[in-house]
Design an enzyme around this catalytic site. Sequence first.
Site, mmCIF file in Angstrom:
data_model
loop_
_atom_site.group_PDB
_atom_site.id
_atom_site.type_symbol
_atom_site.label_atom_id
_atom_site.label_comp_id
_atom_site.label_asym_id
_atom_site.label_seq_id
_atom_site.Cartn_x
_atom_site.Cartn_y
_atom_site.Cartn_z
ATOM 1 N N LYS A 34 41.796 91.936 -62.801
ATOM 2 C CA LYS A 34 42.190 90.638 -62.265
ATOM 3 C C LYS A 34 43.059 90.820 -61.021
ATOM 4 O O LYS A 34 43.697 91.866 -60.831
ATOM 5 C CB LYS A 34 42.908 89.807 -63.323
ATOM 6 C CG LYS A 34 44.251 90.335 -63.763
ATOM 7 C CD LYS A 34 44.781 89.533 -64.954
ATOM 8 C CE LYS A 34 44.817 88.040 -64.670
ATOM 9 N NZ LYS A 34 45.331 87.267 -65.828
ATOM 10 N N ASN A 58 37.818 76.646 -63.877
ATOM 11 C CA ASN A 58 39.110 77.248 -64.163
ATOM 12 C C ASN A 58 40.064 77.039 -62.998
ATOM 13 O O ASN A 58 39.658 77.006 -61.830
ATOM 14 C CB ASN A 58 38.957 78.738 -64.491
ATOM 15 C CG ASN A 58 39.115 79.630 -63.263
ATOM 16 O OD1 ASN A 58 40.227 79.952 -62.858
ATOM 17 N ND2 ASN A 58 37.989 80.006 -62.657
ATOM 18 N N ILE A 110 43.263 78.868 -63.163
ATOM 19 C CA ILE A 110 44.284 79.763 -63.715
ATOM 20 C C ILE A 110 45.453 79.904 -62.737
ATOM 21 O O ILE A 110 46.606 80.022 -63.129
ATOM 22 C CB ILE A 110 43.681 81.154 -64.028
ATOM 23 C CG1 ILE A 110 42.529 81.014 -65.032
ATOM 24 C CG2 ILE A 110 44.748 82.100 -64.563
ATOM 25 C CD1 ILE A 110 42.916 80.454 -66.366
ATOM 26 N N LEU A 159 45.625 82.375 -60.346
ATOM 27 C CA LEU A 159 45.827 83.787 -59.987
ATOM 28 C C LEU A 159 47.022 84.408 -60.709
ATOM 29 O O LEU A 159 47.773 85.210 -60.161
ATOM 30 C CB LEU A 159 45.982 83.931 -58.460
ATOM 31 C CG LEU A 159 44.785 83.424 -57.648
ATOM 32 C CD1 LEU A 159 45.111 83.407 -56.156
ATOM 33 C CD2 LEU A 159 43.556 84.298 -57.896
ATOM 34 N N CYS A 187 42.299 83.057 -50.451
ATOM 35 C CA CYS A 187 43.706 82.660 -50.514
ATOM 36 C C CYS A 187 44.142 82.002 -49.205
ATOM 37 O O CYS A 187 43.615 82.313 -48.136
ATOM 38 C CB CYS A 187 44.580 83.882 -50.772
ATOM 39 S SG CYS A 187 44.171 84.753 -52.289
ATOM 40 N N ASN A 192 32.420 84.149 -54.775
ATOM 41 C CA ASN A 192 33.565 83.667 -55.531
ATOM 42 C C ASN A 192 33.186 82.286 -56.066
ATOM 43 O O ASN A 192 32.100 81.781 -55.811
ATOM 44 C CB ASN A 192 34.800 83.605 -54.627
ATOM 45 C CG ASN A 192 36.088 83.784 -55.405
ATOM 46 O OD1 ASN A 192 36.170 83.410 -56.570
ATOM 47 N ND2 ASN A 192 37.102 84.341 -54.767
ATOM 48 N N THR A 193 34.075 81.648 -56.789
ATOM 49 C CA THR A 193 33.733 80.366 -57.408
ATOM 50 C C THR A 193 33.559 79.234 -56.395
ATOM 51 O O THR A 193 34.181 79.211 -55.341
ATOM 52 C CB THR A 193 34.822 79.942 -58.408
ATOM 53 O OG1 THR A 193 36.089 79.938 -57.736
ATOM 54 C CG2 THR A 193 34.870 80.893 -59.591
ATOM 55 N N GLY A 215 29.728 80.512 -63.845
ATOM 56 C CA GLY A 215 28.770 80.484 -64.932
ATOM 57 C C GLY A 215 27.350 80.251 -64.460
ATOM 58 O O GLY A 215 27.074 80.158 -63.256
ATOM 59 N N GLY A 232 26.967 83.670 -62.279
ATOM 60 C CA GLY A 232 26.108 83.227 -63.361
ATOM 61 C C GLY A 232 25.233 84.284 -63.988
ATOM 62 O O GLY A 232 24.263 83.969 -64.670
#
Length: 309
Positions: free
Chosen positions: A47, A71, A73, A75, A132, A194-195, A219, A246
């Site tokens: 991570k 998500n 989270i 980071l 970022c 990335n997402t 996913g 995914g």
Amino acid sequence: MPKADLQVNIGGLPLRNPVMTASGTFGYGREFENLVNLHRLGGIVVKGISIQPRPGNPPPRIVETSSGMLNAIGLENVGIERFLTEKVPYLKTLRTKVVVNILGDSLDEYAYLAEKLSGHEGIHALEVNISCPNVKKGGVAFGVDPEMAKAVTAAVKTATDLPVMIKLSPNVTDIASMAQAVEQGGADSVSLINTLIGMGIDTSSRRPKLANVIGGLSGPAIKPVALRMVWQVAQAVSIPIVGIGGIETAEDAIEFLLAGATAIQVGTANFYDPQATEKIITGLHQYLYEQKEICVRSIIGTIRLGSST
């Protein structure tokens, strides 16, 4: 069934097979040691690590969606010092390549992390999260501006001798131009995607499902987008590509290889099938045997376009 040669090389990072784990979905590796044979994997991406520890966002910060997950989270991580003293001693016992994902808010932070992580047994490469915000440029993410992406790549490359993989954001107009920019900055490879950015709303309370309101979508739902972007980037750069998005089965992984990826990362699938990575490795052997291929490298980028007649 004879075993095919699954070895690949990601810009100076040799892997026993092309199956890696995605950052943020596999902890620091040890969390999965009783669920999967870590030594069998091609690589583990831990991570994201920042200079100072980060507590992350308040909950709720993970929400299930149709064929995926949101998500936010934030980071969360232990910070560079604790990572080196608490996590690296275990990681260096693994017979698997370890890639450290890094994140920062300025060029100096990225360079500092790259230098700090260099020269340690058990750390084999860096993956740079450029999604970022650059605090010195008004909070615009490094990953949406080609010049900023190129600059952070060059800063990291100058600070380390480790292979450098740049993780590209899909939240851009032209993913190929971003890949070209980091290649010009000296990247040894790129990983994508990335997402995507998404959100969910609880209709009963009429409130966002995530405390942060928006979050990263991952996913199976994002696989077609990721596959398309990997194929586009493969036409635009000469450095190796690691496909993400995914992937949960061997067939998924093979699609990315055919589209031009040299390796893949498994992310969200780790949460509901911790052994997905091992199943993919087994499936790759089966596919290559059926296709009468003796090595995985021979299928990379072999998508057949145009008429079949």
